[in-house]
Design a protein around this motif. Structure first.
Motif, PDB file in Angstrom:
ATOM      1  N   PHE A  38       0.833  -1.202   0.000  1.00 54.57           N
ATOM      2  CA  PHE A  38       0.000   0.000   0.000  1.00 54.57           C
ATOM      3  C   PHE A  38       0.871   1.257   0.000  1.00 54.57           C
ATOM      4  CE2 PHE A  38      -3.936  -2.087   2.209  1.00 54.57           C
ATOM      5  CZ  PHE A  38      -4.084  -2.918   1.124  1.00 54.57           C
ATOM      6  N   ALA A  39       1.896   1.252   0.849  1.00 63.19           N
ATOM      7  CA  ALA A  39       2.771   2.425   0.941  1.00 63.19           C
ATOM      8  C   ALA A  39       3.523   2.657  -0.369  1.00 63.19           C
ATOM      9  CB  ALA A  39       3.750   2.252   2.100  1.00 63.19           C
ATOM     10  N   LEU A  40       3.995   1.580  -0.993  1.00 62.88           N
ATOM     11  CA  LEU A  40       4.704   1.716  -2.263  1.00 62.88           C
ATOM     12  C   LEU A  40       3.798   2.272  -3.355  1.00 62.88           C
ATOM     13  CD1 LEU A  40       6.933  -1.493  -2.509  1.00 62.88           C
ATOM     14  CD2 LEU A  40       7.710   0.876  -2.544  1.00 62.88           C
ATOM     15  N   SER A  41       2.570   1.757  -3.435  1.00 63.69           N
ATOM     16  CA  SER A  41       1.627   2.260  -4.436  1.00 63.69           C
ATOM     17  C   SER A  41       1.375   3.742  -4.238  1.00 63.69           C
ATOM     18  CB  SER A  41       0.293   1.492  -4.338  1.00 63.69           C
ATOM     19  OG  SER A  41       0.454   0.153  -4.720  1.00 63.69           O
ATOM     20  N   ALA A  42       1.142   4.139  -2.994  1.00 62.93           N
ATOM     21  CA  ALA A  42       0.875   5.543  -2.705  1.00 62.93           C
ATOM     22  C   ALA A  42       2.090   6.401  -3.031  1.00 62.93           C
ATOM     23  CB  ALA A  42       0.478   5.711  -1.243  1.00 62.93           C
ATOM     24  N   PHE A  43       3.281   5.926  -2.689  1.00 64.28           N
ATOM     25  CA  PHE A  43       4.499   6.687  -2.960  1.00 64.28           C
ATOM     26  C   PHE A  43       4.685   6.917  -4.461  1.00 64.28           C
ATOM     27  CE2 PHE A  43       9.074   6.460  -4.070  1.00 64.28           C
ATOM     28  CZ  PHE A  43       9.474   7.680  -3.547  1.00 64.28           C
ATOM     29  N   LEU A  44       4.576   5.867  -5.243  1.00 65.24           N
ATOM     30  CA  LEU A  44       4.828   5.973  -6.684  1.00 65.24           C
ATOM     31  C   LEU A  44       3.767   6.820  -7.380  1.00 65.24           C
ATOM     32  CD1 LEU A  44       5.933   2.287  -7.357  1.00 65.24           C
ATOM     33  CD2 LEU A  44       7.397   4.314  -7.285  1.00 65.24           C
ATOM     34  N   LEU A  45       2.512   6.615  -7.018  1.00 68.83           N
ATOM     35  CA  LEU A  45       1.451   7.363  -7.686  1.00 68.83           C
ATOM     36  C   LEU A  45       1.438   8.828  -7.254  1.00 68.83           C
ATOM     37  CD1 LEU A  45      -1.429   4.737  -7.598  1.00 68.83           C
ATOM     38  CD2 LEU A  45      -0.105   5.470  -9.576  1.00 68.83           C
ATOM     39  N   TRP A  46       1.647   9.075  -5.970  1.00 72.00           N
ATOM     40  CA  TRP A  46       1.655  10.465  -5.493  1.00 72.00           C
ATOM     41  C   TRP A  46       2.877  11.213  -6.016  1.00 72.00           C
ATOM     42  CZ3 TRP A  46      -2.551  12.588  -3.480  1.00 72.00           C
ATOM     43  CH2 TRP A  46      -2.446  13.857  -2.889  1.00 72.00           C
ATOM     44  N   ARG A  47       4.012  10.521  -6.073  1.00 68.71           N
ATOM     45  CA  ARG A  47       5.214  11.138  -6.633  1.00 68.71           C
ATOM     46  C   ARG A  47       4.988  11.500  -8.098  1.00 68.71           C
ATOM     47  NH1 ARG A  47      10.930   8.013  -7.149  1.00 68.71           N
ATOM     48  NH2 ARG A  47       9.604   6.680  -8.421  1.00 68.71           N
ATOM     49  N   GLY A  48       4.259  10.650  -8.822  1.00 70.51           N
ATOM     50  CA  GLY A  48       3.943  10.956 -10.211  1.00 70.51           C
ATOM     51  C   GLY A  48       3.136  12.233 -10.341  1.00 70.51           C
ATOM     52  N   GLN A  49       2.221  12.448  -9.394  1.00 77.79           N
ATOM     53  CA  GLN A  49       1.430  13.677  -9.429  1.00 77.79           C
ATOM     54  C   GLN A  49       2.301  14.896  -9.115  1.00 77.79           C
ATOM     55  OE1 GLN A  49      -1.668  13.588 -10.564  1.00 77.79           O
ATOM     56  NE2 GLN A  49      -1.282  11.397 -10.796  1.00 77.79           N
ATOM     57  N   LEU A  50       3.193  14.757  -8.155  1.00 80.88           N
ATOM     58  CA  LEU A  50       4.074  15.872  -7.798  1.00 80.88           C
ATOM     59  C   LEU A  50       5.086  16.149  -8.908  1.00 80.88           C
ATOM     60  CD1 LEU A  50       4.822  14.973  -4.071  1.00 80.88           C
ATOM     61  CD2 LEU A  50       3.200  16.670  -4.926  1.00 80.88           C
ATOM     62  N   GLY A  51       5.383  15.124  -9.712  1.00 81.60           N
ATOM     63  CA  GLY A  51       6.400  15.270 -10.731  1.00 81.60           C
ATOM     64  C   GLY A  51       5.902  15.820 -12.046  1.00 81.60           C
ATOM     65  N   GLY A  52       4.696  16.335 -12.098  1.00 79.10           N
ATOM     66  CA  GLY A  52       4.229  16.985 -13.311  1.00 79.10           C
ATOM     67  C   GLY A  52       3.136  16.239 -14.039  1.00 79.10           C
ATOM     68  N   ARG A  53       2.847  14.999 -13.633  1.00 74.78           N
ATOM     69  CA  ARG A  53       1.766  14.254 -14.278  1.00 74.78           C
ATOM     70  C   ARG A  53       0.474  14.432 -13.474  1.00 74.78           C
ATOM     71  NH1 ARG A  53       6.065  10.721 -14.385  1.00 74.78           N
ATOM     72  NH2 ARG A  53       5.174   9.363 -12.791  1.00 74.78           N
ATOM     73  N   ARG A  54       0.259  15.621 -13.001  1.00 77.99           N
ATOM     74  CA  ARG A  54      -0.870  15.915 -12.124  1.00 77.99           C
ATOM     75  C   ARG A  54      -2.192  15.802 -12.869  1.00 77.99           C
ATOM     76  NH1 ARG A  54      -1.335  18.467  -7.163  1.00 77.99           N
ATOM     77  NH2 ARG A  54      -3.284  19.558  -6.771  1.00 77.99           N
ATOM     78  N   ILE A  55      -3.166  15.229 -12.198  1.00 78.17           N
ATOM     79  CA  ILE A  55      -4.500  15.088 -12.774  1.00 78.17           C
ATOM     80  C   ILE A  55      -5.223  16.425 -12.675  1.00 78.17           C
ATOM     81  CG2 ILE A  55      -6.740  13.953 -12.500  1.00 78.17           C
ATOM     82  CD1 ILE A  55      -5.217  11.516 -11.406  1.00 78.17           C
TER      83      ILE A  55
END
Length: 374
Positions: A38-55
């Motif tokens: 769960f923590a890994l999924s949240a880290f990778l997906l949230w990092r993706g949002q912070l990295g410019g792939r924001r929804i």
């Protein structure tokens, strides 16, 4: 590692290893590797949002969903279908159970968990997080401090979930166990979100401490041992009280933080980055999916009976792990990768169509402007 940790806890239980022994107590709490997932999924997906792939738009949400479903569903449906059709233990499944498992709704209906598929309850929770993520992103404060405070607040409030009357009264006749519904695990997802928020913002001294990997693994193992003691909560499958359940959630939070945060905030080359471990990581989703069904076949093939004591742990673990790796490699090559390529092609086609439409509209607008009397 997380997939094989979950495999170990299931082998420990089904071979009958005594959870009151030192090794048995730790292995019994290796189900906390689900918290690592769960923590890994949240880290990778949230990092993706912070990295410019924001929804930001409906198109972003559609693209996000296409990628998530393409990643999760094909192998999941292949596993569920194979178990329903081929596993003798699943022969007694009724239509309701089959539909619930095919639609990832098994934790929401009574008796939805089925032989060979009981571990997939965690994917139901993951899917709920995937559904919630676009909403969380759109509602998240613009400032990092605000996002951190909100994440901690939501995680803290989620600890009250098990005490809600309609949750505490379950499981009951004809009612699913609401204690394991998604809101209960906000703390585990919060570990990953907070790690993503702090990535690149820790000082060199903190990074040096985080790179003492054995220290964090020792903390994780110590947490599993404490959580596996009878004074911490009931052993085995005894349903925990709300207070005992909260203790389990908190222990899982510490376990996940110890194994995710050091690698997320202070990455470094090590044995987990070796070619073999990288390859195992690539097929780890299929390892998680298939291992319980494989273990159900290993017992009769090996002549080992269920619940005979800890002496059977090692042979069952080795056989299950070896066969699961083979099955998972096939699942990755013939199901996961083709599905991933199809989703990428679908995204590229959609992007190409959108670009063509944009160019056509731009050309028409330019032509209209050039012919205008103005």
């Amino acid at each position: 590692m997380a997939s094989f940790g979950v495999l170990a806890t299931h082998v420990s239980f089904q071979t009958g290893m005594d959870p009151a022994t030192p090794v048995g107590s730790v292995l019994a709490r290796f189900d906390y590797f689900v918290a690592v997932f769960f923590a890994l999924s949240a880290f990778l997906l949230w990092r993706g949002q912070l990295g410019g792939r924001r929804i930001r738009t409906g198109g972003d949400v559609a693209r996000y969903w296409r990628n998530r479903l393409g990643r999760i569903l094909p192998a999941y449906l292949a596993c569920v279908t194979a178990v329903v059709l081929l596993l003798p233990d699943a022969a007694g499944m009724d239509v309701g159970q089959i539909l619930a498992n095919l639609t990832m709704a098994q934790i929401y209906v009574a008796d939805g968990l089925a032989p060979g598929l009981t571990h997939l309850w965690s994917l139901c929770v993951e899917m709920a997080f995937y559904v919630a993520l676009p909403v969380l992103v759109l509602l998240a404060p613009a400032r990092r401090t605000g996002r951190i405070v909100l994440t901690v607040l939501v995680a803290a409030l989620s600890l009250g979930w098990a005490f809600l009357p309609f949750v505490e009264a379950t499981p009951a006749e004809g009612v699913a166990n609401r204690q394991i519904w998604p809101p209960a695990y906000a703390c585990w997802f919060a570990v990953g979100i907070l790690a993503a928020e702090c990535e690149g913002r820790v000082g060199p001294r903190v990074r040096r401490v985080l790179r003492i990997r054995w220290l964090w693994w020792a903390l994780a193992l110590a947490t599993a041992w404490v959580a596996g003691q009878e004074f911490f909560g009931p052993l085995g499958l005894t349903h925990p009280s709300p207070g005992e359940f909260v203790l389990r959630i908190l222990a899982g939070t510490v376990f996940a933080a110890a194994l995710v945060v050091p690698y997320a905030l202070a990455p470094a080359n090590g044995w987990l980055a070796s070619p073999v471990m990288t390859w195992l990581g690539r097929i780890s989703y299929s390892v998680f999916l298939w291992h319980l069904a494989v273990m159900a076949v290993v017992f009769p093939l090996s002549g080992i009976d269920y619940f005979q004591g800890g002496q059977d742990f090692l042979p069952v673990f080795v056989l299950t792990a070896a066969i699961t790796v083979v099955v998972s490699a096939a699942s990755y090559v013939f199901v996961e990768e083709p599905a991933r390529r199809f989703v990428r092609a679908l995204g590229a086609r959609g992007s190409s169509t959108s670009t063509t439409r944009h160019d056509t509209v731009s050309a028409q607008t330019a032509a209209s402007a050039s012919s205008s009397p103005a």
